[in-house]
Design a protein around this motif. Sequence first.
Motif, short mmCIF file in Angstrom:
data_model
loop_
_atom_site.label_atom_id
_atom_site.label_comp_id
_atom_site.label_asym_id
_atom_site.label_seq_id
_atom_site.Cartn_x
_atom_site.Cartn_y
_atom_site.Cartn_z
N UNK A 263 43.04 86.13 34.06
CA UNK A 263 43.74 84.86 34.26
C UNK A 263 42.78 83.80 34.79
N UNK A 264 41.90 84.22 35.72
CA UNK A 264 40.93 83.28 36.28
C UNK A 264 39.96 82.77 35.22
N UNK A 265 39.60 83.63 34.29
CA UNK A 265 38.68 83.23 33.22
C UNK A 265 39.28 82.13 32.34
N UNK A 266 40.60 82.13 32.20
CA UNK A 266 41.29 81.13 31.39
C UNK A 266 41.78 79.94 32.24
N UNK A 267 41.29 79.85 33.47
CA UNK A 267 41.67 78.76 34.38
C UNK A 267 43.19 78.71 34.62
N UNK A 268 43.77 79.89 34.73
CA UNK A 268 45.21 80.01 35.00
C UNK A 268 45.39 80.27 36.49
N UNK A 269 46.27 79.51 37.11
CA UNK A 269 46.56 79.71 38.53
C UNK A 269 47.73 80.68 38.65
N UNK A 270 47.61 81.64 39.56
CA UNK A 270 48.62 82.67 39.71
C UNK A 270 49.28 82.59 41.09
N UNK A 271 50.60 82.51 41.07
CA UNK A 271 51.40 82.61 42.30
C UNK A 271 52.18 83.92 42.22
N UNK A 272 51.99 84.78 43.20
CA UNK A 272 52.73 86.04 43.23
C UNK A 272 53.77 85.98 44.34
N UNK A 273 54.95 86.54 44.07
CA UNK A 273 56.05 86.53 45.03
C UNK A 273 56.56 87.95 45.20
N UNK A 274 56.50 88.44 46.42
CA UNK A 274 57.04 89.75 46.74
C UNK A 274 58.46 89.59 47.29
N UNK A 275 59.41 90.30 46.69
CA UNK A 275 60.82 90.15 47.04
C UNK A 275 61.32 91.41 47.74
N UNK A 276 61.96 91.27 48.89
CA UNK A 276 62.55 92.42 49.58
C UNK A 276 62.47 92.27 51.09
N UNK A 277 63.47 92.80 51.78
CA UNK A 277 63.48 92.75 53.23
C UNK A 277 62.46 93.73 53.79
N UNK A 278 62.30 93.69 55.08
CA UNK A 278 61.43 94.66 55.76
C UNK A 278 62.21 95.93 56.05
N UNK A 279 61.61 97.08 55.75
CA UNK A 279 62.26 98.35 56.10
C UNK A 279 63.09 98.91 54.97
N UNK A 280 64.43 98.94 55.17
CA UNK A 280 65.34 99.55 54.21
C UNK A 280 66.24 98.49 53.57
N UNK A 281 66.70 98.81 52.35
CA UNK A 281 67.60 97.90 51.64
C UNK A 281 68.72 98.69 51.00
N UNK B 15 42.03 80.45 40.88
CA UNK B 15 41.74 79.23 41.63
C UNK B 15 43.01 78.70 42.30
N UNK B 16 42.98 78.63 43.65
CA UNK B 16 44.10 78.12 44.44
C UNK B 16 45.38 78.92 44.28
N UNK B 17 45.27 80.19 43.91
CA UNK B 17 46.45 81.02 43.82
C UNK B 17 46.96 81.42 45.21
N UNK B 18 48.24 81.78 45.29
CA UNK B 18 48.84 82.14 46.59
C UNK B 18 49.81 83.30 46.41
N UNK B 19 49.93 84.09 47.49
CA UNK B 19 50.95 85.13 47.55
C UNK B 19 52.02 84.71 48.56
N UNK B 20 53.30 84.92 48.19
CA UNK B 20 54.41 84.59 49.07
C UNK B 20 55.29 85.82 49.25
N UNK B 21 55.93 85.90 50.42
CA UNK B 21 56.86 87.00 50.67
C UNK B 21 58.25 86.42 50.92
N UNK B 22 59.24 86.87 50.15
CA UNK B 22 60.62 86.41 50.31
C UNK B 22 61.46 87.56 50.84
#
Length: 332
Positions: free
Chosen positions: A215-233, A266-273
Amino acid sequence: MSQITFAHPWVLAFLALVPMMIAWYVWRYRKQNPALQFSNISLFRGARKTFRQQTRPVLYILRIVAVAALVVALARPQSKMSRQEMKVEGIDIVLAMDVSGSMLAEDFKPNRLEAAKKVASDFIAGRRHDRMGLVVFSGEAFTQVPLTIDHNVLQTQLKGLKSGVLKDGTALGDGLATAINRIKDSEAKSKVIILLTDGINNQGAVDPQSAAEIAALYNIRLYTIGVGTQGLAPYPFRDPFGHVHYQNVPVELDEHLLTSMAQATDDGHYFRATNKKSLQQIFSQIDEMEKSKIDVTQYAQTKDEYAVWLLLAAFALLAEILLSLLYYRTTP
């Protein structure tokens, strides 16, 4: 677009003369005295007004119309023709969404998948000028909607997403690789992939970190989002009799991998929801970071429109004069 404005709008205040003229006419009609006096009016009992007498107020109505039209003409009405030209430096965005079985966990209401669909739908609705696409993945990946400006189609397909259609599991690398394949040849100024998942990579033929580096080679910015509470669900299980039971299952997220994948671009970010509200805030942050540039050029042309009002005033005044001299003429 065409709109009416006035060069001297304060002149319109003189339209207050119209109700004053009407009030004066009514008062005068009620107070006027007869021209001839009779001691006995029995001769006139049952007599009806002629058509000429009944329609005589037309003269005063024409005078009122003339005054009102003259006031509007003096205010100098103008039609303004405006036109806008927009140049949009668009952003191409592909949403890569996890639809594995674990997305049915109900630590988000009503569950993770439905919450993610609702937030993603609001995000799409706010990006009217961008091309967007949709990739879904679980144990395998599939392009649901290629890049398109037709957001109605995108919204319809997003709304119909459900778990269990693809082989279960979490193939992060395959999901990202499919999204890259859909956006890599784009000529947009900015190319973005938003990858949303609630699990760890356990399926697929493509290594997630390698996919991020591609993705970086194609100048694509990646935002990753992790979904889930802490512990058990809480996760719904259906028994052989069709009854639904809930069991708490551990929330498994490889946050280290998701962070590394995002940072590889480039300028990618990880988020936790951890709940729906935080997921909304994450998409709002991404929305702010990925603003389309819109250049707007405005053109305006003004044209005077007072002539028609002057003609109306002249016509009404002339009609009053001619009618009073010819049809409504009275003898002193």
